[in-house]
Enzyme design. Structure first.
Site, PDB file in Angstrom:
ATOM      1  N   SER A  18       0.836  -1.214   0.000  1.00 26.83           N
ATOM      2  CA  SER A  18       0.000   0.000   0.000  1.00 26.83           C
ATOM      3  C   SER A  18       0.866   1.258   0.000  1.00 26.83           C
ATOM      4  O   SER A  18       0.491   2.277  -0.593  1.00 26.83           O
ATOM      5  CB  SER A  18      -0.980  -0.001   1.178  1.00 26.83           C
ATOM      6  OG  SER A  18      -0.302   0.228   2.395  1.00 26.83           O
ATOM      7  N   ARG A  98      13.199  -8.171   5.316  1.00 29.24           N
ATOM      8  CA  ARG A  98      14.538  -8.702   5.566  1.00 29.24           C
ATOM      9  C   ARG A  98      15.478  -7.575   5.972  1.00 29.24           C
ATOM     10  O   ARG A  98      15.355  -6.454   5.462  1.00 29.24           O
ATOM     11  CB  ARG A  98      15.078  -9.407   4.313  1.00 29.24           C
ATOM     12  CG  ARG A  98      14.365 -10.714   4.092  1.00 29.24           C
ATOM     13  CD  ARG A  98      14.726 -11.364   2.791  1.00 29.24           C
ATOM     14  NE  ARG A  98      13.745 -12.417   2.538  1.00 29.24           N
ATOM     15  CZ  ARG A  98      13.877 -13.671   2.949  1.00 29.24           C
ATOM     16  NH1 ARG A  98      14.967 -14.058   3.590  1.00 29.24           N
ATOM     17  NH2 ARG A  98      12.936 -14.554   2.695  1.00 29.24           N
ATOM     18  N   HIS A 116       8.110   2.665   9.463  1.00 30.34           N
ATOM     19  CA  HIS A 116       7.750   1.715  10.512  1.00 30.34           C
ATOM     20  C   HIS A 116       6.485   2.229  11.218  1.00 30.34           C
ATOM     21  O   HIS A 116       6.383   3.420  11.503  1.00 30.34           O
ATOM     22  CB  HIS A 116       8.905   1.580  11.512  1.00 30.34           C
ATOM     23  CG  HIS A 116       8.597   0.635  12.624  1.00 30.34           C
ATOM     24  ND1 HIS A 116       8.622  -0.738  12.444  1.00 30.34           N
ATOM     25  CD2 HIS A 116       8.202   0.849  13.908  1.00 30.34           C
ATOM     26  CE1 HIS A 116       8.278  -1.318  13.587  1.00 30.34           C
ATOM     27  NE2 HIS A 116       8.023  -0.374  14.485  1.00 30.34           N
TER      28      HIS A 116
HETATM   29  C1  GRF Z   1       3.896  -0.810   6.800  1.00 35.58           C
HETATM   30  O1  GRF Z   1       3.036  -0.777   7.902  1.00 35.58           O
HETATM   31  C2  GRF Z   1       5.275  -0.370   7.189  1.00 35.58           C
HETATM   32  O2  GRF Z   1       5.276   0.534   8.241  1.00 35.58           O
HETATM   33  C3  GRF Z   1       5.961  -1.642   7.610  1.00 35.58           C
HETATM   34  O3  GRF Z   1       5.425  -2.613   6.745  1.00 35.58           O
HETATM   35  C4  GRF Z   1       4.127  -2.233   6.343  1.00 35.58           C
HETATM   36  C5  GRF Z   1       4.045  -2.329   4.851  1.00 35.58           C
HETATM   37  O4  GRF Z   1       2.749  -2.121   4.405  1.00 35.58           O
HETATM   38  N1  GRF Z   1       7.388  -1.525   7.511  1.00 35.58           N
HETATM   39  P1  GRF Z   1       2.425  -2.049   2.868  1.00 35.58           P
HETATM   40  O5  GRF Z   1       2.942  -3.325   2.239  1.00 35.58           O
HETATM   41  O6  GRF Z   1       3.121  -0.846   2.315  1.00 35.58           O
HETATM   42  O7  GRF Z   1       0.951  -1.951   2.809  1.00 35.58           O
END
Ligand code: GRF
Length: 205
Positions: A18, A98, A116
């Site tokens: 997303s 990873r 994050h």
């Molecule tokens: C997000 O919540 C990001 O903070 C974390 O992994 C998730 C990825 O979500 N590192 P998406 O695949 O971009 O929807």
């Protein structure tokens, strides 16, 4: 005035993508002066790869090798080469599951960023929104930071707060954090584009 050049970016992700979609949408609408050159996933059928295809961005599955939480060093070297061949100057981690190590971090010093879903340094690791809920916090949010060899560590570039509502479930909270993520990540990438987007100021390699 020096003409602005669009900053070549690469996006790495393992999942639903997303954040990748939000970035590609902003590029498409002209709101973000980046040029997505390549999307790479360590998961063969990750939705993020389909999103790249939907937006006509080059994409690749990178078989990660025999380790669970990192790429095999030789494969990480391959990743460096793929990104270099694509002319990528900023590497954007968007749900890449990873931990990156020396090959990538040496090749792209201070040019690998991650998002994050918590206000780091609080709640590093998996399902950070659940951790915040369980801890009884009233505010959480998301953080964009430079990537180093530790998980969800590295200099913080920007944060956005998200209030925790009395009736929040893990799902409702996570959904609101993701909305905040999409805004925050685009804003931080826009900052890089502004800083390194002038033709005369190529990002040092
Ligand atoms: C997000 O919540 C990001 O903070 C974390 O992994 C998730 C990825 O979500 N590192 P998406 O695949 O971009 O929807």
């Amino acid at each position: 005035m020096t003409p602005m050049r669009r900053l070549p970016i690469g996006i790495l992700g393992s999942g639903k993508g997303s954040n990748c979609r939000a970035i590609l949408e902003r590029v498409r609408s002209g709101d973000l002066a980046a040029e997505p050159r390549l999307v790479v996933s360590d998961v063969l059928d990750a939705p993020i790869l389909y999103i790249a295809r939907e937006f006509g961005v080059a994409n690749a599955y990178l078989p990660p090798g025999r380790f669970r939480t990192r790429l095999e060093p030789k494969i990480e070297e391959q990743l460096v080469q793929m990104l270099r061949d694509a002319g990528v100057e900023l590497v954007v981690l968007a749900g890449f599951m990873r931990v990156l190590h020396e090959p990538m971090l040496t090749a792209f010093p201070r040019r690998v960023i991650n998002i994050h879903p918590s206000l780091l340094p609080k709640f590093a690791g998996l399902e950070a929104w659940k951790q915040a809920l369980v801890a009884g916090e009233t505010v959480t949010g998301c953080t964009v930071h430079y990537v180093d060899q530790r998980i969800d560590h590295g200099q913080i570039l920007a944060q956005k707060e998200v209030g925790i509502l009395p009736n929040d479930t893990a799902e409702s909270l996570h959904a609101r954090i993701q909305v905040a993520e999409h805004e925050l990540y685009a804003a931080v990438i826009a900052g890089f584009c502004e800083k390194y987007g002038e033709a005369s100021q190529q990002v040092d390699k």
